[in-house]
Motif scaffolding. Structure first.
Motif, mmCIF file in Angstrom:
data_model
loop_
_atom_site.group_PDB
_atom_site.id
_atom_site.type_symbol
_atom_site.label_atom_id
_atom_site.label_comp_id
_atom_site.label_asym_id
_atom_site.label_seq_id
_atom_site.Cartn_x
_atom_site.Cartn_y
_atom_site.Cartn_z
ATOM 1 N N ALA A 1 -89.167 74.167 -77.026
ATOM 2 C CA ALA A 1 -89.723 72.982 -76.359
ATOM 3 C C ALA A 1 -88.643 72.243 -75.578
ATOM 4 O O ALA A 1 -88.862 71.806 -74.436
ATOM 5 N N ILE A 2 -87.446 72.093 -76.172
ATOM 6 C CA ILE A 2 -86.341 71.414 -75.483
ATOM 7 C C ILE A 2 -85.909 72.203 -74.251
ATOM 8 O O ILE A 2 -85.668 71.632 -73.180
ATOM 9 N N LEU A 3 -85.818 73.536 -74.394
ATOM 10 C CA LEU A 3 -85.453 74.374 -73.254
ATOM 11 C C LEU A 3 -86.489 74.264 -72.150
ATOM 12 O O LEU A 3 -86.147 74.166 -70.956
ATOM 13 N N PHE A 4 -87.758 74.234 -72.546
ATOM 14 C CA PHE A 4 -88.841 74.100 -71.568
ATOM 15 C C PHE A 4 -88.729 72.774 -70.814
ATOM 16 O O PHE A 4 -88.867 72.726 -69.580
ATOM 17 N N LEU A 5 -88.480 71.691 -71.538
ATOM 18 C CA LEU A 5 -88.348 70.375 -70.901
ATOM 19 C C LEU A 5 -87.150 70.349 -69.957
ATOM 20 O O LEU A 5 -87.218 69.731 -68.873
ATOM 21 N N CYS A 6 -86.054 71.003 -70.344
ATOM 22 C CA CYS A 6 -84.875 71.050 -69.469
ATOM 23 C C CYS A 6 -85.183 71.797 -68.171
ATOM 24 O O CYS A 6 -84.767 71.374 -67.086
ATOM 25 N N ILE A 7 -85.910 72.906 -68.288
ATOM 26 C CA ILE A 7 -86.272 73.672 -67.094
ATOM 27 C C ILE A 7 -87.162 72.853 -66.176
ATOM 28 O O ILE A 7 -86.967 72.829 -64.948
ATOM 29 N N VAL A 8 -88.142 72.158 -66.772
ATOM 30 C CA VAL A 8 -89.033 71.315 -65.964
ATOM 31 C C VAL A 8 -88.238 70.214 -65.271
ATOM 32 O O VAL A 8 -88.465 69.913 -64.091
ATOM 33 N N PHE A 9 -87.275 69.620 -65.977
ATOM 34 C CA PHE A 9 -86.458 68.563 -65.381
ATOM 35 C C PHE A 9 -85.611 69.107 -64.237
ATOM 36 O O PHE A 9 -85.466 68.452 -63.190
ATOM 37 N N ILE A 10 -85.034 70.288 -64.417
ATOM 38 C CA ILE A 10 -84.203 70.889 -63.361
ATOM 39 C C ILE A 10 -85.042 71.140 -62.106
ATOM 40 O O ILE A 10 -84.600 70.847 -60.985
ATOM 41 N N PHE A 11 -86.254 71.680 -62.292
ATOM 42 C CA PHE A 11 -87.115 71.922 -61.136
ATOM 43 C C PHE A 11 -87.518 70.605 -60.464
ATOM 44 O O PHE A 11 -87.632 70.542 -59.230
ATOM 45 N N ALA A 12 -87.735 69.558 -61.260
ATOM 46 C CA ALA A 12 -88.056 68.251 -60.681
ATOM 47 C C ALA A 12 -86.885 67.714 -59.863
ATOM 48 O O ALA A 12 -87.075 67.128 -58.791
ATOM 49 N N LEU B 1 -87.624 75.385 -86.125
ATOM 50 C CA LEU B 1 -86.451 75.171 -85.270
ATOM 51 C C LEU B 1 -86.568 75.935 -83.960
ATOM 52 O O LEU B 1 -86.208 75.426 -82.886
ATOM 53 N N ALA B 2 -87.086 77.167 -84.037
ATOM 54 C CA ALA B 2 -87.263 77.970 -82.822
ATOM 55 C C ALA B 2 -88.253 77.312 -81.881
ATOM 56 O O ALA B 2 -88.052 77.282 -80.654
ATOM 57 N N LEU B 3 -89.317 76.754 -82.458
ATOM 58 C CA LEU B 3 -90.329 76.080 -81.633
ATOM 59 C C LEU B 3 -89.745 74.839 -80.971
ATOM 60 O O LEU B 3 -89.975 74.588 -79.777
ATOM 61 N N LEU B 4 -88.978 74.054 -81.739
ATOM 62 C CA LEU B 4 -88.358 72.857 -81.166
ATOM 63 C C LEU B 4 -87.332 73.220 -80.100
ATOM 64 O O LEU B 4 -87.247 72.565 -79.047
ATOM 65 N N GLY B 5 -86.553 74.276 -80.352
ATOM 66 C CA GLY B 5 -85.591 74.720 -79.346
ATOM 67 C C GLY B 5 -86.264 75.188 -78.078
ATOM 68 O O GLY B 5 -85.807 74.884 -76.965
#
Length: 492
Positions: free
Chosen positions: A60-71, A54-58
């Motif tokens: 990963a989701i947080l990482f994707l959100c950060i990448v999307f925000i920067f995009a 669960l920590a790994l999936l969380g």
């Protein structure tokens, strides 16, 4: 600058930036996950592995959100407009960057249509100036075709190729819509032969093997090997079938990739420009200024040379090549006689049939001995410590000698008034043609032992993208190299 003048990239730029960032970071993340040998589980009863999962999936989701925000920020903060005969660009969040590009300095506009561009009728525009940089001066990731046409119109207005009358009508001064002359288009047969004779098949085969080696913990290789071993006892046919299957699979994938990349490759020209277009999923249109051509290379790998095919590359003083490439592929796969005919039509000032000065016989021993020194040590080590099977490594020595002799027989050069033609080989035979005024530097080298034999080498460098290209003339007669060096001197 008014709000009406400011233009933004299409919102699909957010998705393009997002996927580009993910593509760049995906491989390191995958390697880290598999090398860490994490045991993942979504079963709540498996408390030891459930919560780390669960920590790994969380994460990963947080990482994707950060990448999307920067995009999103990258898209939101990128604006451009036209003012005072310039293309003006502003971007950046914490550090504001402004770039002003005079339209009259723009040399070419290269267009690309990716998978995300085409449904919305968008294009990516790479703006190249006369600076000679390998990369585009600026890239507009996703704009409409109307906006791209407006940039081209503003560029032509700045160069006084068009004028706008008071009533808003455009008067054509330099015949903007010049009819392009068709030169060459690749066909399906040539596409298949291009993939079959390229090195991409071996690269794919190696990549599959490397990726498969990362899944030791998930694929029971040892059990499979044990079962296969029982079959192999009856003969080597099974292994041969597996190898052939892997080769055929790599060959099929190479054909598919080459088909998508080079689909519809077409070469057209006007009086001052060459236009190259290709691609199925991602369409690309490259514009090459004829006056920026520095040199021309005809490349024949051993298989293509056997059947009379070649590839033609243009070394250009600027970044007109594809991404991660330093040159323009003018003709990807074509019969050499047809390539010569097209080159004679496009570049009539060049001489394509000539007589070469060859390497003297006294240099043969240098061609044979120089490449042997390095492999002798590992071959001797393997032969001694892995005797008797290690003795098979000695087979490399005659193969290396054969390649060296092939290089000796291929090498040559010719001078035709203001043109230099160099033929050399590593594995593929390269015929390099350059005009004297395009040569950036010429360097002559001579070792102590070569000096005693009156032998010298020459290295000819031209400007091509950022690093340039260097052609080598190795172990020629000193007198021939001296005459070539005198020919190059500016006052000659």
């Amino acid at each position: 600058m008014s709000n009406e003048q400011v233009m933004r990239l299409h919102p699909i730029t957010i998705a393009i930036n997002f996927f580009n960032a993910i593509k760049t970071l995906l491989l390191p993340v995958v390697i880290f996950v598999f090398s860490a040998k994490l045991e993942l589980s979504l079963d709540p009863s498996d408390g030891e592995n459930f919560y780390p999962t669960l920590a790994l999936l969380g994460g990963a989701i947080l990482f994707l959100c950060i990448v999307f925000i920067f995009a999103w920020i990258k898209w939101r903060k990128f604006i451009y407009w036209f003012e005072d005969g310039e293309l003006r660009i502003e971007y950046g969040l914490f550090v504001k960057n402004k770039r002003y590009i005079p339209f009259e300095r723009i040399q070419t506009l290269n267009y690309k249509e990716g998978i995300l561009h085409r449904p919305f009728k968008l294009v990516r525009v790479d703006v190249e100036t006369a600076g000679g940089s390998a990369d585009a001066e600026v890239s507009l990731t996703a704009i409409t075709r109307e906006q791209a046409s407006r940039i081209e119109l503003e560029m032509k207005k700045a160069k006084q190729e068009v004028v706008v009358a008071e009533d808003g009508t455009i008067e054509d001064v330099a015949e903007i819509r010049i009819e392009k002359e068709f030169i060459y288009q690749i066909n399906t047969k040539e596409l298949i032969l291009l993939a079959t004779t390229s090195s991409s098949m071996g690269i794919l085969f190696s990549a599959v093997a490397a990726i498969a080696s990362q899944f030791n913990d998930f694929i029971p290789y040892e059990r499979i090997y044990g079962e296969v071993q029982n079959i192999v006892r009856f003969g080597v046919l099974f292994i041969i079938l597996i190898v052939l299957g892997a080769i055929l699979l790599s060959w099929a994938v190479a054909i598919l990739i080459s088909y998508f990349v080079n689909y519809g490759f077409k070469l057209e020209r006007t009086e001052e420009q060459l236009f190259l277009s290709k691609g199925l999923l991602e369409k690309k249109r490259t514009t090459l200024q004829m006056n920026r051509v520095q040199g021309i290379r005809i490349i024949e790998n051993p298989i293509r040379q056997l059947f009379g095919y070649c590839r033609v590359i243009i070394d250009s003083a600027g970044g007109s090549g594809d991404e991660k490439e330093d040159q323009v592929v003018l003709l990807p796969f074509i019969k050499k006689k047809n390539a010569i005919r097209i080159l004679q039509e496009l570049f009539p000032e060049y001489v394509w049939e000539t007589t070469y000065t060859k390497v003297p016989k006294k240099s043969l021993i240098r061609y044979l001995l120089n490449p042997i020194y390095v492999p002798l040590i590992p071959v001797g080590f393997v032969s001694y410590y892995f005797y008797p099977y290690g003795m098979w490594s000695i087979v490399l020595i005659p193969l290396i000698l054969l390649r060296a002799y092939w290089q000796y027989k291929t090498a040559g050069f010719a001078v035709n008034h203001l043109q230099l033609t160099i033929v050399h080989r590593y594995f593929s035979k390269t015929t390099f043609v350059v005009q004297k005024n395009r040569i950036q530097s010429m360097r002559v080298t001579q070792s102590y032992f070569a000096e005693r034999k009156d032998i010298a080498s020459c290295h000819v460098h031209i400007m091509s993208s950022t690093t340039g290209f260097t052609a080598h003339l190795k172990h020629f007669d000193l007198q021939a190299i001296s005459q070539l060096f005198k020919w190059y001197q500016p006052n000659k």
